[in-house]
Motif scaffolding. Structure first.
Motif, PDB file in Angstrom:
ATOM      1  N   VAL A   1      -5.621   6.824  -9.002  1.00 12.23           N
ATOM      2  CA  VAL A   1      -6.432   8.258  -8.762  1.00 12.23           C
ATOM      3  C   VAL A   1      -5.408   9.382  -8.839  1.00 12.23           C
ATOM      4  N   SER A   2      -6.351  10.801  -8.579  1.00 12.23           N
ATOM      5  CA  SER A   2      -5.481  11.833  -8.538  1.00 12.23           C
ATOM      6  C   SER A   2      -5.406  12.327  -6.971  1.00 12.23           C
ATOM      7  N   ARG A   3      -6.175  11.391  -5.767  1.00  7.52           N
ATOM      8  CA  ARG A   3      -5.741  12.455  -4.592  1.00  7.52           C
ATOM      9  C   ARG A   3      -5.534  10.686  -4.175  1.00  7.52           C
ATOM     10  N   VAL A   4      -4.712  10.873  -3.403  1.00  7.53           N
ATOM     11  CA  VAL A   4      -3.952  10.341  -1.921  1.00  7.53           C
ATOM     12  C   VAL A   4      -5.106   9.784  -1.113  1.00  7.53           C
ATOM     13  N   GLU A   5      -6.059  10.100  -0.748  1.00  8.99           N
ATOM     14  CA  GLU A   5      -7.555   9.772  -0.519  1.00  8.99           C
ATOM     15  C   GLU A   5      -8.418   8.588  -1.031  1.00  8.99           C
ATOM     16  N   ASP A   6      -8.370   8.737  -2.134  1.00  7.06           N
ATOM     17  CA  ASP A   6      -8.958   7.873  -3.022  1.00  7.06           C
ATOM     18  C   ASP A   6      -8.786   6.360  -3.241  1.00  7.06           C
ATOM     19  N   ILE A   7      -7.057   6.737  -2.555  1.00  7.80           N
ATOM     20  CA  ILE A   7      -6.671   5.237  -3.043  1.00  7.80           C
ATOM     21  C   ILE A   7      -7.187   4.240  -2.852  1.00  7.80           C
ATOM     22  N   SER A   8      -7.203   4.303  -1.007  1.00  7.88           N
ATOM     23  CA  SER A   8      -8.475   3.179   0.002  1.00  7.88           C
ATOM     24  C   SER A   8      -9.558   2.665  -0.536  1.00  7.88           C
TER      25      SER A   8
ATOM     26  N   PRO B   1     -10.269  -3.608  -4.085  1.00  5.28           N
ATOM     27  CA  PRO B   1     -10.119  -5.528  -4.910  1.00  5.28           C
ATOM     28  C   PRO B   1      -8.942  -5.992  -3.967  1.00  5.28           C
ATOM     29  N   VAL B   2      -8.403  -5.331  -3.988  1.00  2.00           N
ATOM     30  CA  VAL B   2      -6.804  -5.821  -4.246  1.00  2.00           C
ATOM     31  C   VAL B   2      -6.845  -6.327  -3.162  1.00  2.00           C
ATOM     32  N   ALA B   3      -7.016  -5.583  -2.101  1.00  2.47           N
ATOM     33  CA  ALA B   3      -7.401  -5.497  -0.482  1.00  2.47           C
ATOM     34  C   ALA B   3      -7.188  -6.792  -0.262  1.00  2.47           C
ATOM     35  N   LEU B   4      -9.015  -7.013  -0.455  1.00  2.00           N
ATOM     36  CA  LEU B   4      -9.627  -7.683  -0.022  1.00  2.00           C
ATOM     37  C   LEU B   4      -9.292  -9.855  -0.289  1.00  2.00           C
ATOM     38  N   LEU B   5      -8.943  -9.147  -1.889  1.00  2.00           N
ATOM     39  CA  LEU B   5      -8.136 -10.326  -2.422  1.00  2.00           C
ATOM     40  C   LEU B   5      -6.844 -11.315  -1.467  1.00  2.00           C
ATOM     41  N   TYR B   6      -6.434 -10.249  -1.067  1.00  2.00           N
ATOM     42  CA  TYR B   6      -5.264 -10.398  -0.324  1.00  2.00           C
ATOM     43  C   TYR B   6      -5.423 -10.573   1.626  1.00  2.00           C
ATOM     44  N   VAL B   7      -6.651 -10.273   2.250  1.00  2.00           N
ATOM     45  CA  VAL B   7      -6.878 -10.833   3.212  1.00  2.00           C
ATOM     46  C   VAL B   7      -8.058 -12.263   3.710  1.00  2.00           C
TER      47      VAL B   7
ATOM     48  N   VAL C   1       2.903   6.496  -4.991  1.00  2.00           N
ATOM     49  CA  VAL C   1       2.756   6.630  -6.744  1.00  2.00           C
ATOM     50  C   VAL C   1       1.356   7.925  -6.820  1.00  2.00           C
ATOM     51  N   ALA C   2       1.081   7.839  -5.333  1.00  2.00           N
ATOM     52  CA  ALA C   2      -0.578   8.900  -5.479  1.00  2.00           C
ATOM     53  C   ALA C   2      -0.441  10.472  -5.630  1.00  2.00           C
ATOM     54  N   THR C   3       0.680   9.810  -3.965  1.00  2.00           N
ATOM     55  CA  THR C   3       1.498  11.207  -3.547  1.00  2.00           C
ATOM     56  C   THR C   3       2.091  12.151  -4.758  1.00  2.00           C
ATOM     57  N   GLU C   4       2.660  11.365  -6.071  1.00  2.00           N
ATOM     58  CA  GLU C   4       3.615  12.146  -6.664  1.00  2.00           C
ATOM     59  C   GLU C   4       2.601  12.507  -7.955  1.00  2.00           C
ATOM     60  N   LYS C   5       1.677  11.567  -7.869  1.00  2.00           N
ATOM     61  CA  LYS C   5       0.510  12.358  -8.690  1.00  2.00           C
ATOM     62  C   LYS C   5       0.144  13.007  -8.161  1.00  2.00           C
TER      63      LYS C   5
ATOM     64  N   GLN D   1       0.749  -0.983   0.594  1.00  2.00           N
ATOM     65  CA  GLN D   1      -0.101  -0.174   0.444  1.00  2.00           C
ATOM     66  C   GLN D   1       0.506   1.569   0.154  1.00  2.00           C
ATOM     67  N   MET D   2       2.094   1.246   0.603  1.00  2.00           N
ATOM     68  CA  MET D   2       2.765   2.258   0.527  1.00  2.00           C
ATOM     69  C   MET D   2       3.116   2.710  -1.083  1.00  2.00           C
TER      70      MET D   2
END
Lengths: 310, 429
Positions: B314-321, B326-332, B217-221, B211-212
């Motif tokens: 995403v354009s904003r860091v807040e939108d990442i979660s 879907p990927v996080a769920l796959l992993y969990v 990436v989103a922060t750079e964007k 996630q980091m």
């Protein structure tokens, strides 16, 4: 060195962003890339820099396909962006190494440009602690760090005070003189007129105007004459003379301006006849010259035309 | 891939690594966890030693001057009709408790004392039956402990009534020496704790660093540093350099923790060897750690690539979660499968999941750690996972290339597919 874009066309989905664009920029000259917002300037810049390929057309350097590993670019994006929280020197070195400098050279160059922009004392501060104008100077320093062959500046003067604008002007002129290709995109027409030998005006992805700025200006009808009298009363007399038909039918229009009047002639060949009439008025004439259209007028006129056509 | 690409990847990785390891969050999290490890490994042995309540023996050793600490607390014993015939035996069995005998029946006053915590509980004996009163609590096993002790008392009494002395009864009750020897290779009991710990490390670190990458990436964007990055370096080098740099920072953080834990466990090894489920930790074979390392690398790369691609959309860091759910769920889900799988590592589900690349790093690791798995199976799983990781790396580089320059609403997967298709034909131009 000569950079050219040949018949560049680019579409995003259904939208045609660039339609058959040609551009030529020569070493030791600055090219003004103009156009209203959304005209496709940034897309053209990105294609030149190889961020993405055009759908058709080519980018060439000296009539050969551009090789981006041998040509160094310096780019000042309109949307300024660096790492706000990282130390200034750190990120300058980083961007230097990304563009092929060794760490040592990058550090040397970074320090040189920081000094040039009088920003040396901030090298270990995070970027966000700086004022907007100073951040802008750092951004310019990053642009120039790799000693680029092609410098692309997108609105470089926005946010700079007159002193710093002067400093930047000096640096841009110096870069042009040292044989760099400078592409200069701005809405501040006075700067474009000051620096650029050639311009490319695009609107809605199409080329509207291209070529040498002097020639473009000369190509406009030279029927607008700037007149200055020592005595301000003379303008009133000139207007009444026109209204009473004393000037014949050579004058189309007279506009009063702060420092004189602009007379628009029906035909530019009637200039001497106008001058003769003015001498007959008996007032002392301080100025009499052909007033060229300003780039701003050309811009508004051409882009306006484009809007009407659509 | 030519040397200038490698150089660029190295530059990106080095910068990411330096900036990340210099950041306050990274340093403080490394130190805080290290302190927790230090505390747990030094304090827990003393704590556990202290808790060991002396083994019960009803036969008091007259020669030994023992100070019995009544840790269990006070129990009020209401022997209404003399059901407790041998109070001495009763007391010796309730060695760790302080008993207060009373003839009156259990009443509200006693209940009040229990409620207020003055006494631990009460026992009422009547007509040969026993009642235990206590404050109910999730974590207390007081009633069970007391009922066990009462049972023991009754058994000794019954033996005694049949004519055996207490000493003889004690001999009857003495447990025989039975050794449980595992004939089936690894013992799941020994490796349970080790596997559990390693899976936790694997899970948390892949999730955290994966996630980091997307946040980075989103922060750079968001800060538009991307505008410069994308014109200074090739997108592939940017994303792979970032994955590498963040991954190395993560590995070095884990290395710090593992080294501290190992040193601390070695210092106290005499104690830890006695803790049955942990003993495996000290004797864990090296190949297990090598395998864990391999699965960590593959799992991290696979998920970091996916997270990185999502971060670029995403354009904003807040939108990442929202985008990365879907990927996080796959992993969990993979984590949960492997956690439940640890109860029965030989189950069919575990066998299947250990070949599904998204789950393999955790599931195959559980199987290898707790059961015997053939080298071939491990190799197949590793190859499948590696192939998937390479494919996802390739795909995410494609998505990244398009995503980083798109601002506004994140595109749908359908839109994304279209854009990637148009890029496919355009070679590295």
């Amino acid at each position: 060195m000569e950079l050219s874009a040949l018949s560049v066309t680019k579409t995003f989905g259904e939208k045609i962003v660039l339609d058959n664009i040609n551009l030529t920029a020569r070493a030791g000259q600055a090219l003004g890339l103009l156009g209203p917002n959304g005209a496709g300037k940034t897309t053209l810049i990105r294609i030149i820099m190889g961020v993405f390929p055009p759908d058709s057309g080519r980018i060439e350097v000296d009539n050969k396909q551009i090789s981006r590993s041998s040509v160094k670019f310096g780019y000042l994006p309109e949307e300024r962006g660096l790492y706000p929280k990282h130390k200034i020197l750190d990120q300058m070195i980083y961007f230097g190494t990304l563009r092929g400098l060794s760490r040592k050279t990058a550090e040397k160059q970074a320090k040189y440009w920081l000094e040039r922009f009088e920003m040396g004392q901030y090298q270990n501060s995070p970027l966000l602690t700086l004022s907007k104008g100073n951040q802008q100077k750092i951004q310019l320093a990053v642009t120039l760090i790799c000693d680029p062959d092609i410098i692309i500046l997108d609105e470089p003067f926005s946010g700079l005070d007159p002193v710093n604008a002067g400093l930047l002007k000096e640096i841009v002129v110096e870069q042009v003189k040292s044989g760099k290709i400078v592409i200069f995109s701005s809405h501040q027409m006075s700067y474009v007129e000051e620096f650029c030998d050639n311009i490319l005006l695009i609107n809605k992805g199409r080329m509207v105007l291209e070529g040498n700025l002097r020639q473009i200006k000369r190509s406009y009808a030279r029927n607008r004459i700037m007149i200055g009298f020592e005595n301000a009363d003379a303008y009133g007399e000139l207007t009444s003379l026109k209204n009473s038909g004393g000037l014949g039918n050579i004058v189309k229009n007279i506009e009063k301006q702060d420092d004189g009047a602009v007379v628009t002639l029906e035909n530019e060949a009637d200039r001497n006849q106008l001058l003769a009439s003015l001498i007959n008025l008996g007032h002392s004439i301080e100025a009499f010259y052909v007033k060229e259209p300003s780039l701003e007028q050309i811009f508004v006129e051409r882009v306006g035309e484009g809007y009407e056509q659509q | 891939m030519n040397s200038s690409n490698l150089g660029q990847i190295r530059n990106v990785a080095a910068y990411e690594f330096r900036q990340l390891t210099k950041s306050k969050v990274f340093l403080s999290s490394t130190i805080i966890v290290a302190i927790i490890i230090l505390i747990l490994t030094t304090v827990v042995p003393f704590f556990l030693n202290d808790l060991k309540v002396g083994d019960f023996s009803p036969i008091s050793d007259e020669n030994q001057d023992t100070i019995v600490v009544k840790r269990g607390g006070v129990i009020s014993v209401h022997d209404v009709d003399g059901s407790i015939k041998d109070k001495e035996l009763f007391e010796s069995i309730f060695l760790s408790f302080e008993l207060e005998f009373a003839d009156r029946p259990y009443d509200e006053a006693v209940a009040e004392r229990i409620r207020e915590g003055q006494i631990k509980g009460a026992i009422q004996a009547k007509e040969g039956k026993f009642e235990i009163y206590s404050k109910s609590s999730m974590i207390s096993n007081f009633p069970y402990e007391v009922s066990q002790l009462i049972t023991t008392y009754c058994q000794y009494r019954a033996m005694n009534e049949k004519g055996l002395s207490y000493e003889q009864a004690a001999e009857v009750f003495a447990p025989p020496e039975v050794n449980i020897i595992n004939a089936g290779g690894k013992s799941a009991d020994d490796t349970y704790m080790l596997t559990y710990l390693l899976i936790m490390v694997l899970y948390i670190s892949v999730m955290l660093y994966g996630q980091m990458v997307s946040v980075s990436v989103a922060t750079e964007k968001n800060s538009r540093a991307m505008e410069l990055l994308i014109t200074s370096a090739k997108p592939n080098n940017l994303i792979f350099g970032k994955i590498l740099g963040v991954g190395l920072a993560g590995l070095s953080q884990i290395a710090v923790w593992i080294i501290i834990s190992t040193v601390m466990l070695q210092i106290n090894s005499s104690f830890w060897k006695k803790v049955p489920m942990l003993s495996g930790l000290l004797e864990a074979p090296l190949y297990l750690f090598v395998l864990m390392f391999l699965f960590y690398i593959l799992g991290y790369f696979m998920y970091a690539a996916m997270f990185g691609a999502l971060g670029s959309l995403v354009s904003r860091v807040e939108d990442i979660s929202a985008t990365s759910t879907p990927v996080a769920l796959l992993y969990v889900s993979g984590f949960l499968i492997s956690m439940f799988g640890m109860m029965n590592p030989d189950s069919l589900m575990m066998k299947i999941c250990s070949f599904i690349p998204f789950y393999a790093p955790m599931c195959m690791f559980v199987r290898v750690s707790m059961t015997d798995v053939s080298m071939l199976e491990v190799a197949i799983s590793l190859v499948l996972t590696a192939a998937t990781a390479v494919f996802l790396g390739w795909l995410s580089a494609k998505i990244y290339r398009v995503g980083v320059l798109m601002y506004g609403k994140a595109p749908s997967f359908k839109e994304l597919g279209k854009i990637i298709k148009t890029l496919k034909n355009a070679k590295s131009y």
